[in-house]
Enzyme design. Structure first.
Site, PDB file in Angstrom:
ATOM      1  N   ARG A   1      -5.471 -10.297   5.948  1.00 24.13           N
ATOM      2  CA  ARG A   1      -5.944 -11.334   5.027  1.00 24.13           C
ATOM      3  C   ARG A   1      -4.781 -12.104   4.396  1.00 24.13           C
ATOM      4  O   ARG A   1      -4.897 -13.297   4.120  1.00 24.13           O
ATOM      5  CB  ARG A   1      -6.824 -10.700   3.949  1.00 24.13           C
TER       6      ARG A   1
ATOM      7  N   ASP B   1     -11.854  -2.732   4.054  1.00 23.02           N
ATOM      8  CA  ASP B   1     -11.966  -2.939   2.611  1.00 23.02           C
ATOM      9  C   ASP B   1     -13.346  -3.449   2.217  1.00 23.02           C
ATOM     10  O   ASP B   1     -14.184  -3.766   3.068  1.00 23.02           O
ATOM     11  CB  ASP B   1     -10.914  -3.951   2.143  1.00 23.02           C
TER      12      ASP B   1
ATOM     13  N   ARG C   1      -9.984   1.919   7.993  1.00 20.04           N
ATOM     14  CA  ARG C   1     -10.681   1.969   6.705  1.00 20.04           C
ATOM     15  C   ARG C   1     -10.811   0.544   6.172  1.00 20.04           C
ATOM     16  O   ARG C   1      -9.955   0.056   5.431  1.00 20.04           O
ATOM     17  CB  ARG C   1      -9.911   2.842   5.721  1.00 20.04           C
TER      18      ARG C   1
END
Length: 258
Positions: free
Chosen positions: A202, A52, A50
Site C-alpha cells: 500500500r 490487514d 496475514r
C-alpha cells in the site's frame, strides 16, 4: 491427523484483518469457528499472508489439521456451509503432507491493487476499489517502478509497527496496466515477492499514484527509497482496493492430477 490445504476467497470489509483477535471479527477466527462446528475443539490454522483490516483475498492459502476421516470434498462443503453468512468462500480443499505449511512453504505472494478512475462516486465497486478522480500517467509510473525492483532496504515503505527482522526485501515484479470496465477505467497494479513488509504494498502504490498524477517525479521515488526514512514515503493507499491474489508453492497443492 490429516492436514488439508484450503484456497480461500474473502471480502475483508467486515473484518479487522486475517489474524485472530479476541472479541473482534477476523477471517481466521471465522474459519476456526466453522472448523469447531465440525470437530468440537480448539483449532489453529496458518495462512500464507496475514492481510490487514479491509484487505480482500482471491487466493489466500491456509492449512488445517483434522482428526476425523474427512474426504476433501466433504470438508469443502461443510466449511462453506458453516461459514455462512460471512463473505468467505473455500474455493478448494486438498489433502497434503504434514510437511506442507501454508506460510513457510510459500515461494511467492502476489497482490493485486485495483484503482478506479472516475469522478462519480463508486456504487457497485464501492469498497472493492481505491477510487481516484484523475487518470494516471503509466509511462511515468513505469519509470519510477524501475527504481523499486530487485533487492532494497525498503524502510521508507515499511510501517512503523512492522515486526520483520529486516527491512531488506526483494521485489520480483511491480507492473501497472489500464483496464477498461463498464464502471470506468481501472489501473491494476500487480505486485509479487517472496514476502513483504507490513504496509509495503500500500505504501508503494500510494507513492506511485503521486507519480501517475504528476505530483511526484520518478526521481522523487528513488530519493524516497534511498532516504530509508518512513517520513519520506508518499501517502499510503487505502486497503479496500488490495487483494491477496495468489500464492505460489514449489508444487501447486491445488493442481488437478491427471
Amino acid at each position: 491427523m490429516q492436514r488439508f490445504a484450503l484456497k480461500i476467497e474473502y471480502n475483508g470489509a467486515p473484518f479487522v484483518g486475517w489474524q485472530r483477535q479476541t472479541d473482534l471479527a477476523t477471517v481466521q477466527g471465522a474459519i476456526e469457528t466453522a472448523l469447531a462446528k465440525l470437530e468440537p475443539r480448539e483449532h489453529k490454522i496458518a495462512a500464507a499472508g496475514r492481510t490487514d483490516k479491509g484487505v480482500h483475498a482471491l487466493g489466500q492459502v491456509a492449512h488445517c489439521d483434522m482428526e476425523g476421516n474427512w474426504e476433501p470434498f466433504r470438508l469443502f462443503e461443510a466449511l462453506n456451509y458453516h461459514l455462512k453468512p460471512n463473505p468467505i468462500a473455500i474455493l478448494d480443499c486438498v489433502a497434503v503432507g504434514d510437511d506442507f505449511h501454508a506460510r513457510f512453504s510459500a515461494q511467492e505472494r502476489r497482490y493485486l491493487l485495483r484503482v478506479l478512475s472516475r469522478r462519480a462516486p463508486a456504487t457497485h465497486q464501492r469498497g472493492l476499489v481505491w477510487q481516484i478522480k484523475s487518470e494516471l500517467d503509466i509511462p511515468a509510473m513505469n519509470e519510477a517502478i524501475q527504481f523499486l525492483l530487485g533487492q532494497h532496504d525498503f524502510t521508507t515503505f515499511r510501517s512503523t509497527i512492522c515486526q520483520s527482522d529486516s527491512p531488506v526485501k526483494t521485489l520480483d515484479r511491480l507492473s501497472v496496466s489500464r483496464v477498461e470496465t463498464l464502471a470506468g477505467p481501472e489501473y491494476h497494479f500487480d505486485v509479487r515477492a517472496r514476502s513483504f513488509l507490513h504496509n509495503q504494498v500500500r505504501s508503494l502504490i500510494g507513492t506511485l499514484e503521486r507519480v501517475g498524477s504528476g505530483s511526484w517525479t520518478p526521481q522523487d521515488v528513488k530519493t524516497a527509497l534511498d532516504a530509508r526514512d518512513r517520513a519520506a514515503c508518499g501517502p499510503v493507499c487505502p486497503p479496500h482496493g488490495l487483494y491477496l491474489a495468489h500464492v505460489t508453492y514449489p508444487e501447486d497443492p491445488f493442481a488437478k492430477k491427471a
